[in-house]
Write a protein that holds these residues in place. Structure first.
Motif, PDB file in Angstrom:
ATOM      1  N   HIS A   1       0.863  -1.179   0.000  1.00  0.00           N
ATOM      2  CA  HIS A   1       0.000   0.000   0.000  1.00  0.00           C
ATOM      3  C   HIS A   1       0.898   1.225   0.000  1.00  0.00           C
ATOM      4  O   HIS A   1       1.983   1.201   0.564  1.00  0.00           O
ATOM      5  CB  HIS A   1      -0.892   0.044   1.252  1.00  0.00           C
ATOM      6  N   THR A   2       0.415   2.265  -0.613  1.00  0.00           N
ATOM      7  CA  THR A   2       1.190   3.497  -0.560  1.00  0.00           C
ATOM      8  C   THR A   2       1.097   4.051   0.856  1.00  0.00           C
ATOM      9  O   THR A   2       0.085   3.899   1.536  1.00  0.00           O
ATOM     10  CB  THR A   2       0.650   4.534  -1.567  1.00  0.00           C
ATOM     11  N   GLY A   3       2.134   4.627   1.297  1.00  0.00           N
ATOM     12  CA  GLY A   3       2.170   5.168   2.647  1.00  0.00           C
ATOM     13  C   GLY A   3       3.608   5.230   3.116  1.00  0.00           C
ATOM     14  O   GLY A   3       4.528   4.795   2.436  1.00  0.00           O
ATOM     15  N   ASP A   4       3.785   5.766   4.289  1.00  0.00           N
ATOM     16  CA  ASP A   4       5.146   5.899   4.798  1.00  0.00           C
ATOM     17  C   ASP A   4       5.625   4.581   5.410  1.00  0.00           C
ATOM     18  O   ASP A   4       4.871   3.630   5.580  1.00  0.00           O
ATOM     19  CB  ASP A   4       5.254   7.054   5.787  1.00  0.00           C
ATOM     20  N   VAL A   5       6.902   4.537   5.753  1.00  0.00           N
ATOM     21  CA  VAL A   5       7.527   3.332   6.283  1.00  0.00           C
ATOM     22  C   VAL A   5       6.890   2.929   7.611  1.00  0.00           C
ATOM     23  O   VAL A   5       6.660   1.746   7.865  1.00  0.00           O
ATOM     24  CB  VAL A   5       9.055   3.532   6.433  1.00  0.00           C
ATOM     25  N   ALA A   6       6.572   3.894   8.450  1.00  0.00           N
ATOM     26  CA  ALA A   6       5.962   3.585   9.743  1.00  0.00           C
ATOM     27  C   ALA A   6       4.609   2.896   9.555  1.00  0.00           C
ATOM     28  O   ALA A   6       4.291   1.933  10.262  1.00  0.00           O
ATOM     29  CB  ALA A   6       5.803   4.851  10.579  1.00  0.00           C
ATOM     30  N   GLU A   7       3.826   3.381   8.606  1.00  0.00           N
ATOM     31  CA  GLU A   7       2.530   2.763   8.333  1.00  0.00           C
ATOM     32  C   GLU A   7       2.727   1.344   7.798  1.00  0.00           C
ATOM     33  O   GLU A   7       2.011   0.423   8.193  1.00  0.00           O
ATOM     34  CB  GLU A   7       1.738   3.591   7.323  1.00  0.00           C
ATOM     35  N   ARG A   8       3.712   1.165   6.922  1.00  0.00           N
ATOM     36  CA  ARG A   8       4.006  -0.162   6.384  1.00  0.00           C
ATOM     37  C   ARG A   8       4.406  -1.121   7.504  1.00  0.00           C
ATOM     38  O   ARG A   8       3.930  -2.252   7.562  1.00  0.00           O
ATOM     39  CB  ARG A   8       5.125  -0.060   5.325  1.00  0.00           C
ATOM     40  N   GLN A   9       5.257  -0.661   8.387  1.00  0.00           N
ATOM     41  CA  GLN A   9       5.685  -1.497   9.504  1.00  0.00           C
ATOM     42  C   GLN A   9       4.498  -1.886  10.389  1.00  0.00           C
ATOM     43  O   GLN A   9       4.406  -3.033  10.829  1.00  0.00           O
ATOM     44  CB  GLN A   9       6.751  -0.779  10.335  1.00  0.00           C
ATOM     45  N   GLU A  10       3.621  -0.956  10.635  1.00  0.00           N
ATOM     46  CA  GLU A  10       2.443  -1.228  11.456  1.00  0.00           C
ATOM     47  C   GLU A  10       1.560  -2.286  10.796  1.00  0.00           C
ATOM     48  O   GLU A  10       1.072  -3.204  11.465  1.00  0.00           O
ATOM     49  CB  GLU A  10       1.652   0.057  11.710  1.00  0.00           C
ATOM     50  N   ARG A  11       1.351  -2.175   9.501  1.00  0.00           N
ATOM     51  CA  ARG A  11       0.527  -3.156   8.781  1.00  0.00           C
ATOM     52  C   ARG A  11       1.171  -4.540   8.819  1.00  0.00           C
ATOM     53  O   ARG A  11       0.489  -5.541   9.052  1.00  0.00           O
ATOM     54  CB  ARG A  11       0.293  -2.709   7.342  1.00  0.00           C
ATOM     55  N   LEU A  12       2.481  -4.591   8.593  1.00  0.00           N
ATOM     56  CA  LEU A  12       3.186  -5.875   8.626  1.00  0.00           C
ATOM     57  C   LEU A  12       3.133  -6.487  10.026  1.00  0.00           C
ATOM     58  O   LEU A  12       2.933  -7.696  10.181  1.00  0.00           O
ATOM     59  CB  LEU A  12       4.635  -5.714   8.166  1.00  0.00           C
ATOM     60  N   HIS A  13       3.297  -5.648  11.040  1.00  0.00           N
ATOM     61  CA  HIS A  13       3.222  -6.119  12.422  1.00  0.00           C
ATOM     62  C   HIS A  13       1.839  -6.705  12.713  1.00  0.00           C
ATOM     63  O   HIS A  13       1.720  -7.780  13.318  1.00  0.00           O
ATOM     64  CB  HIS A  13       3.549  -4.972  13.385  1.00  0.00           C
ATOM     65  N   ARG A  14       0.811  -5.999  12.300  1.00  0.00           N
ATOM     66  CA  ARG A  14      -0.551  -6.483  12.525  1.00  0.00           C
ATOM     67  C   ARG A  14      -0.805  -7.789  11.785  1.00  0.00           C
ATOM     68  O   ARG A  14      -1.491  -8.680  12.307  1.00  0.00           O
ATOM     69  CB  ARG A  14      -1.564  -5.415  12.118  1.00  0.00           C
ATOM     70  N   ALA A  15      -0.247  -7.926  10.577  1.00  0.00           N
ATOM     71  CA  ALA A  15      -0.392  -9.181   9.829  1.00  0.00           C
ATOM     72  C   ALA A  15       0.280 -10.329  10.583  1.00  0.00           C
ATOM     73  O   ALA A  15      -0.308 -11.397  10.771  1.00  0.00           O
ATOM     74  CB  ALA A  15       0.199  -9.040   8.425  1.00  0.00           C
ATOM     75  N   LEU A  16       1.511 -10.100  11.043  1.00  0.00           N
ATOM     76  CA  LEU A  16       2.230 -11.148  11.769  1.00  0.00           C
ATOM     77  C   LEU A  16       1.593 -11.443  13.118  1.00  0.00           C
ATOM     78  O   LEU A  16       1.726 -12.551  13.643  1.00  0.00           O
ATOM     79  CB  LEU A  16       3.697 -10.765  11.955  1.00  0.00           C
TER      80      LEU A  16
ATOM     81  N   VAL B   1       6.690 -11.640   4.749  1.00  0.00           N
ATOM     82  CA  VAL B   1       6.272 -10.530   5.608  1.00  0.00           C
ATOM     83  C   VAL B   1       7.198 -10.405   6.813  1.00  0.00           C
ATOM     84  O   VAL B   1       7.637  -9.303   7.162  1.00  0.00           O
ATOM     85  CB  VAL B   1       4.797 -10.704   6.041  1.00  0.00           C
ATOM     86  N   ALA B   2       7.527 -11.525   7.439  1.00  0.00           N
ATOM     87  CA  ALA B   2       8.430 -11.489   8.594  1.00  0.00           C
ATOM     88  C   ALA B   2       9.800 -10.958   8.194  1.00  0.00           C
ATOM     89  O   ALA B   2      10.396 -10.136   8.904  1.00  0.00           O
ATOM     90  CB  ALA B   2       8.559 -12.888   9.204  1.00  0.00           C
ATOM     91  N   GLY B   3      10.293 -11.400   7.048  1.00  0.00           N
ATOM     92  CA  GLY B   3      11.586 -10.928   6.562  1.00  0.00           C
ATOM     93  C   GLY B   3      11.580  -9.442   6.250  1.00  0.00           C
ATOM     94  O   GLY B   3      12.526  -8.718   6.591  1.00  0.00           O
ATOM     95  N   GLU B   4      10.513  -8.985   5.618  1.00  0.00           N
ATOM     96  CA  GLU B   4      10.425  -7.558   5.285  1.00  0.00           C
ATOM     97  C   GLU B   4      10.381  -6.701   6.548  1.00  0.00           C
ATOM     98  O   GLU B   4      11.092  -5.700   6.660  1.00  0.00           O
ATOM     99  CB  GLU B   4       9.190  -7.288   4.424  1.00  0.00           C
ATOM    100  N   LEU B   5       9.560  -7.108   7.517  1.00  0.00           N
ATOM    101  CA  LEU B   5       9.458  -6.323   8.741  1.00  0.00           C
ATOM    102  C   LEU B   5      10.771  -6.366   9.521  1.00  0.00           C
ATOM    103  O   LEU B   5      11.224  -5.330  10.027  1.00  0.00           O
ATOM    104  CB  LEU B   5       8.302  -6.821   9.619  1.00  0.00           C
ATOM    105  N   ALA B   6      11.401  -7.527   9.610  1.00  0.00           N
ATOM    106  CA  ALA B   6      12.683  -7.614  10.313  1.00  0.00           C
ATOM    107  C   ALA B   6      13.720  -6.713   9.654  1.00  0.00           C
ATOM    108  O   ALA B   6      14.469  -6.010  10.348  1.00  0.00           O
ATOM    109  CB  ALA B   6      13.170  -9.060  10.355  1.00  0.00           C
ATOM    110  N   ASP B   7      13.772  -6.701   8.322  1.00  0.00           N
ATOM    111  CA  ASP B   7      14.709  -5.819   7.617  1.00  0.00           C
ATOM    112  C   ASP B   7      14.436  -4.348   7.920  1.00  0.00           C
ATOM    113  O   ASP B   7      15.360  -3.576   8.182  1.00  0.00           O
ATOM    114  CB  ASP B   7      14.640  -6.040   6.104  1.00  0.00           C
ATOM    115  N   LEU B   8      13.173  -3.965   7.862  1.00  0.00           N
ATOM    116  CA  LEU B   8      12.820  -2.572   8.152  1.00  0.00           C
ATOM    117  C   LEU B   8      13.224  -2.191   9.570  1.00  0.00           C
ATOM    118  O   LEU B   8      13.760  -1.104   9.813  1.00  0.00           O
ATOM    119  CB  LEU B   8      11.322  -2.345   7.952  1.00  0.00           C
ATOM    120  N   ARG B   9      12.990  -3.074  10.519  1.00  0.00           N
ATOM    121  CA  ARG B   9      13.345  -2.792  11.910  1.00  0.00           C
ATOM    122  C   ARG B   9      14.863  -2.726  12.095  1.00  0.00           C
ATOM    123  O   ARG B   9      15.363  -1.871  12.830  1.00  0.00           O
ATOM    124  CB  ARG B   9      12.753  -3.848  12.850  1.00  0.00           C
ATOM    125  N   LEU B  10      15.599  -3.637  11.433  1.00  0.00           N
ATOM    126  CA  LEU B  10      17.062  -3.607  11.541  1.00  0.00           C
ATOM    127  C   LEU B  10      17.633  -2.312  10.969  1.00  0.00           C
ATOM    128  O   LEU B  10      18.576  -1.753  11.516  1.00  0.00           O
ATOM    129  CB  LEU B  10      17.676  -4.825  10.847  1.00  0.00           C
TER     130      LEU B  10
END
Length: 192
Positions: free
Chosen positions: A59-74, A107-116
């Motif tokens: 989805h279009t949006g900022d990185v924080a929003e993307r991280q939140e969505r990925l977190h909620r999915a996981l 999804v887990a890999g993407e979120l872990a990368d963003l957090r790292l």
């Protein structure tokens, strides 16, 4: 994926999204008596595979929003899909299981990368560990877990994680990926 949902409902009278919640409901098979372990694949939760896919979708949006969505999915993920089901009896589910596993690992890999990238070791560790619940053989997630432990300065936990991964590889008869060996070598060099 909506077709898989209908397939699961017709086979068990339940949802293919049972992997999304720890609470289980009894499943009834229309073709044979229910397996005692089949119930672990069914859930009374409204959390569904469709909800996971929607949250994980780009989805279009900022990185924080993307991280939140990925977190909620996981956050919907509790373990390997269809775990505890007699594989031969429900062999039709293997394609569904692989699709779900692939999506969760991505999804887990993407979120872990963003957090790292943000030096958020706790967030990266949470994401990698969540993905490893579904695919313990996913070395990409092990590498992210190792980097998160190193970032947090958790040497004992890092060593324990390395031993766990090595035991898993031995158990499965897999060789360590070259990228994992490189990661471990770099982490060792960084400690010096």
């Amino acid at each position: 994926m909506a077709g898989h949902e209908g397939l699961a409902r017709s086979a068990w009278g339940c949802s293919a999204s049972g992997w999304a919640n720890g609470r289980t409901a009894a499943c009834t098979s229309r073709s044979s008596p229910p397996s005692p372990t089949a119930a672990s694949a069914c859930s009374t939760s409204p959390a569904t595979w469709d909800a996971f896919q929607n949250l994980a979708a780009d989805h279009t949006g900022d990185v924080a929003e993307r991280q939140e969505r990925l977190h909620r999915a996981l956050d919907l993920v509790r373990g390997r899909p269809f775990s505890g089901i007699y594989a031969r009896r429900y062999s039709w589910s293997e394609d569904i299981v692989q699709e779900i596993i692939t999506a969760v690992v991505r999804v887990a890999g993407e979120l872990a990368d963003l957090r790292l990238r943000e030096s958020d070791g706790r967030g990266a560790l949470w994401a990698a560990t969540r993905g490893l619940r579904v695919a313990r053989e996913a070395e990409q997630l092990w590498r992210q877990r190792f980097r998160a432990h190193a970032l947090l300065g958790e040497e004992r936990e890092l060593e324990a994680a390395i031993r766990s991964m090595e035991a898993m590889l031995l158990d499965l008869g897999y060789a360590m990926e070259a990228e994992t060996s490189d990661t471990l070598r770099l982490l060792q060099m960084a400690k010096r």
